[in-house]
Motif scaffolding. Structure first.
Motif, short mmCIF file in Angstrom:
data_model
loop_
_atom_site.label_atom_id
_atom_site.label_comp_id
_atom_site.label_asym_id
_atom_site.label_seq_id
_atom_site.Cartn_x
_atom_site.Cartn_y
_atom_site.Cartn_z
N GLU A 265 0.87 -1.30 -0.08
CA GLU A 265 -0.05 0.16 -0.10
C GLU A 265 0.68 1.28 -0.07
O GLU A 265 1.44 1.32 0.94
N ASP A 266 0.65 2.00 -0.66
CA ASP A 266 1.34 3.55 -1.02
C ASP A 266 0.78 3.96 -0.56
O ASP A 266 -0.23 4.72 -0.04
N HIS A 267 1.58 4.99 -0.16
CA HIS A 267 0.62 6.93 0.91
C HIS A 267 1.08 7.47 -0.03
O HIS A 267 2.26 8.32 -0.20
N THR B 31 2.13 12.69 -3.83
CA THR B 31 3.96 12.70 -4.54
C THR B 31 3.63 11.95 -5.33
O THR B 31 2.71 10.52 -5.93
N GLY B 32 5.23 11.29 -5.52
CA GLY B 32 5.30 10.13 -6.10
C GLY B 32 5.36 8.85 -5.60
O GLY B 32 4.71 7.88 -5.43
N GLY B 33 4.64 9.15 -3.90
CA GLY B 33 5.01 8.12 -2.96
C GLY B 33 5.71 9.26 -1.55
O GLY B 33 6.58 8.79 -2.23
N LEU C 155 3.71 -5.55 -14.51
CA LEU C 155 1.64 -4.75 -14.63
C LEU C 155 1.13 -4.65 -13.31
O LEU C 155 1.17 -5.19 -12.65
N TYR C 156 1.04 -2.64 -13.20
CA TYR C 156 1.06 -2.58 -11.87
C TYR C 156 0.16 -2.03 -11.74
O TYR C 156 0.00 -0.67 -12.79
N ALA C 157 -1.46 -2.54 -11.56
CA ALA C 157 -2.98 -1.59 -11.18
C ALA C 157 -2.84 -0.95 -10.19
O ALA C 157 -2.46 -1.09 -9.07
N TYR D 266 -2.77 2.05 -15.04
CA TYR D 266 -1.67 0.81 -15.21
C TYR D 266 -0.50 1.71 -14.88
O TYR D 266 -0.56 2.77 -16.19
N ASN D 267 0.59 1.18 -14.86
CA ASN D 267 1.72 1.60 -14.70
C ASN D 267 2.14 -0.02 -15.22
O ASN D 267 2.01 -0.69 -15.12
N CYS D 268 3.32 0.66 -16.14
CA CYS D 268 4.12 -0.54 -17.33
C CYS D 268 5.33 -0.50 -16.72
O CYS D 268 6.23 -1.44 -16.73
N ARG D 269 5.35 -0.44 -15.24
CA ARG D 269 7.30 -1.09 -14.00
C ARG D 269 6.84 -0.78 -13.09
O ARG D 269 5.56 -0.97 -12.55
N PHE D 270 7.80 -0.94 -12.09
CA PHE D 270 7.04 -0.59 -10.41
C PHE D 270 7.29 0.11 -10.18
O PHE D 270 7.44 1.43 -10.64
N GLY D 271 6.20 -0.10 -9.04
CA GLY D 271 5.74 1.16 -8.59
C GLY D 271 7.29 1.38 -7.66
O GLY D 271 8.02 0.78 -7.53
N ASP D 272 6.77 3.31 -6.48
CA ASP D 272 8.21 3.63 -6.16
C ASP D 272 7.45 5.07 -5.37
O ASP D 272 7.08 5.46 -5.79
N PRO D 273 7.27 3.87 -3.65
CA PRO D 273 8.08 3.01 -3.29
C PRO D 273 7.99 1.80 -3.65
O PRO D 273 8.38 1.23 -2.30
N GLU D 274 6.56 1.86 -3.79
CA GLU D 274 6.07 0.22 -3.59
C GLU D 274 7.14 -1.41 -4.28
O GLU D 274 7.32 -1.91 -3.09
N ALA D 275 8.31 -0.81 -4.76
CA ALA D 275 9.39 -2.08 -5.13
C ALA D 275 10.18 -1.54 -3.87
O ALA D 275 10.67 -3.60 -4.02
N1 GLY Z 1 4.00 4.65 -6.21
C1 GLY Z 1 3.43 5.19 -6.92
C2 GLY Z 1 4.26 5.09 -8.83
O1 GLY Z 1 5.01 4.35 -8.36
O2 GLY Z 1 3.04 5.32 -9.23
#
Ligand code: GLY
Ligand code: AMP
Length: 431
Positions: free
Chosen positions: A209-211, A223-225, A266-268, A283-292
Motif C-alpha cells: 500500500e502506497d501513501h 506526491t510520487g509516494g 503490470l502495476y494495477a 496501469y503503470n508499466c513498471r514497478f511502483g516507487d516506493p512499492e518496489a
Molecule cells: N507510487 C506510485 C507509483 O509508482 O506510480
C-alpha cells in the motif's frame, strides 16, 4: 548474470540491491550513490535510447531491467529486443497503458474492465460538458506522462474547469496535456497490485500500500509516494482473487487480442469501493516507487529467473517465495517537495540507520537512495524524494517502529516525512 539496471531512483536501488544480493553482477545507468556501492555506474540518461543499447551490447549484459516509464514509452525495450538483448519491460505499444490515459481508458472499456465513466476532451468547453455530464465531482487527467502530477481531483465543477483550462489552454504539462481525460471521482481505498508477466502468464507479487499525499492523514497534494507498506492490510485473499478474475485475466486476454506482446510489470492502481468492488484507476508499466522497495525487500527468492523469464517470454513455473516479515518504507523528502525541492544539503546518519536491528535481532534496515549525489566527497540531496528508509520486521507494527527509529537517526536540512506510513487500519478508507 550481468544485469544492467536503467534508472537512478529508490526503485532502481531496490532492484539493484535485490539482484546483487542474489549474487549477480549489477551495472546501472545512471544509478545513484547507493547503487554505486553495489556495482558500476555508467553516466547515461534513462531516456538516451541509443546510448543505452550500445552500452548493453558492448558489455554483453545478460539482461536489462528498465526501472522508469519514460524510456519504455520511448521504445527502449523495442530497440534492445531488436538487437537481441533480453529486456524486462514492455515495448512502446504496451507502455502506452501508462503513457496515454486515453489509450488505457479505452483499453479498459473495450475489454470489460471496471473503470470510472469518462470522456476524452480536447477543449475547455468539452471538459465543462463532460464535468456536467458526470455530476461535477471529477478527476481531470493530462493524457500523457506528467511525472505523476498531471491528475487533479476536483470536488467542484469550477475546479475542474480551471484544471482543464490549465492543461488545454495554458499548456501546463506541454504536449502531455493537449488532451485530457475527465472521469468520475470515485470513493474508496486505494490498493496497488503488481504482476510480472511474459505476455501469456502472469504472477502476482506481494501486495503493497502506497501513501500518495504529502502529509499525515492523507492531507495535502499528491506526491510520487511518501511511503509504502507490505503486506497491504486491506488486501484480503478474496479481494486479490477478485482482482485476478476481474482485472488481470481480462487484461491478459485484451493484450493478446490487441496484439501487444507485454513483458514486464503490470502495476494495477485500484480503488476498492465500499462494497469491496475493485475499480481500475490506472496501469503503470513498471514497478511502483516506493512499492518496489517494500516488495523487493520481502522477496525471498532470486528475482533474476523471473525477470529474465518474463523478458524471454517464459516466466518460470515456480512462483516466488516471500519473507513472512512485514516491510515499511518511509520516504524522507527534501524541503519544498512535491513543489520545487531545495537541494544540495548534506546527509548524515545513513550508516547508523542501517546498523539498527530490532531488540530480538529479527529486524533489518535498508536505506534506499532516491535523490542523492556525491559532491566534493560528501553525500548531498539531489531530488525531491531523497531516501527510502526501509525496515523488515516481524509484523507491520514492528516494521513501522523500526523504520521510524531508523528515520530518527538520519538528518538533512528541511527533511520531512509522513509519520503514519503503515498506520491505516484494515477497515479504514483513504478518501
Ligand atoms: N507510487 C506510485 C507509483 O509508482 O506510480
Ligand atoms: P492515476 O495516475 O490515474 O492513477 O491517478 C493518480 C491518483 O489520483 C490515484 O492514485 C488516485 O489517488 C487519484 N485518482 C485517479 N483517478 C481517480 C478517480 N477516478 N477517483 C478518485 N481518485 C482518483
Amino acid at each position: 548474470m550481468h544485469v544492467l539496471v536503467v534508472g537512478g531512483g529508490g526503485r532502481e536501488h531496490a532492484l539493484a540491491w535485490r539482484i546483487s544480493r542474489a549474487g549477480h553482477r549489477v551495472t546501472a545507468a545512471p544509478g545513484n550513490p547507493g547503487i554505486g556501492r553495489l556495482g558500476e555506474l555508467v553516466p547515461i540518461a534513462p531516456t538516451d535510447v541509443s546510448a543505452l543499447c550500445e552500452e548493453a551490447v558492448r558489455r554483453q549484459v545478460d539482461l536489462v531491467v528498465v526501472g522508469p516509464e519514460a524510456p519504455l514509452v520511448a521504445g527502449l525495450a523495442d530497440e534492445l529486443r531488436g538487437q537481441g538483448v533480453p529486456v524486462f519491460g514492455p515495448g512502446a505499444s504496451g507502455a502506452r497503458l501508462e503513457g496515454s490515459k486515453s489509450f488505457a481508458k479505452s483499453f479498459f472499456h473495450r475489454h470489460g474492465i471496471r473503470t470510472a465513466p469518462f470522456f476524452l476532451c480536447e477543449s475547455a468547453a468539452e471538459a465543462e460538458r463532460a464535468t456536467r455530464e458526470l455530476g461535477g465531482r471529477v478527476v481531470v487527467k493530462a493524457d500523457g506522462l506528467a511525472s505523476g502530477k498531471g491528475v487533479v481531483l476536483c470536488d467542484r465543477a469550477e475546479d475542474a474547469a480551471s484544471a482543464a483550462r490549465d492543461m488545454l489552454e495554458a499548456g501546463r504539462f506541454g504536449a502531455a496535456g493537449r488532451s485530457v481525460v475527465v472521469e468520475q471521482k470515485l470513493n474508496g481505498r486505494e490498493l496497488s497490485i503488481m504482476a510480472i508477466t511474459d505476455g501469456q502468464r502472469y504472477e502476482l507479487l506481494a501486495q503493497a500500500e502506497d501513501h500518495k499525499a504529502v502529509f499525515d492523514g492523507d492531507q495535502g497534494p499528491n506526491t510520487g509516494g511518501m511511503g509504502a507498506v507490505s503486506p497491504a492490510q486491506h488486501a484480503t485473499e478474496e479481494l486479490v482473487q477478485k482482482v485476478r478474475r476481474e482485472i488481470f485475466d481480462p487484461t491478459m486476454r485484451g493484450l493478446a487480442k490487441d496484439g501487444i506482446d507485454y513483458r514486464g510489470v503490470l502495476y494495477a492502481g485500484l480503488m476498492i469501493d465500499e462494497s469491496g468492488e475493485p475499480w481500475m484507476l490506472e496501469y503503470n508499466c513498471r514497478f511502483g516507487d516506493p512499492e518496489a522497495q517494500v516488495v523487493l525487500a520481502r522477496l525471498a527468492t532470486d528475482p533474476v529467473p523471473a525477470l529474465l523469464g518474463a523478458a524471454q517470454g517464459a516466466l518460470p513455473a515456480e512462483p516466488a517465495a516471500w519473507d513472512e516479515r512485514a516491510c515499511t518504507c518511509v520516504v524522507l523528502a527534501a524541503a519544498g517537495y512535491p513543489g520545487s525541492p531545495e537541494l544540495g544539503d548534506p546527509l548524515r546518519g545513513i550508516d547508523a540507520a542501517e546498523g539498527l536491528t530490532e531488540p530480538e535481532g529479527a529486524g533489518e534496515v535498508i536505506v534506499f537512495h532516491a535523490g542523492t549525489r556525491e559532491h566534493e566527497g560528501e553525500l548531498v540531496t539531489s531530488g525531491g524524494r531523497v531516501l527510502g528508509v526501509t525496515a523488515l520486521a516481524g509484523d507491520v507494527a514492528a516494521s513501522r517502529a523500526l523504520a521510524y527509529r531508523a528515520v530518527s537517526s538520519i538528518t538533512f536540512r528541511g527533511a520531512h516525512f509522513r509519520g503514519d506510513i503503515g498506520a491505516r487500519r484494515a477497515g479504514g478508507t483513504s478518501t
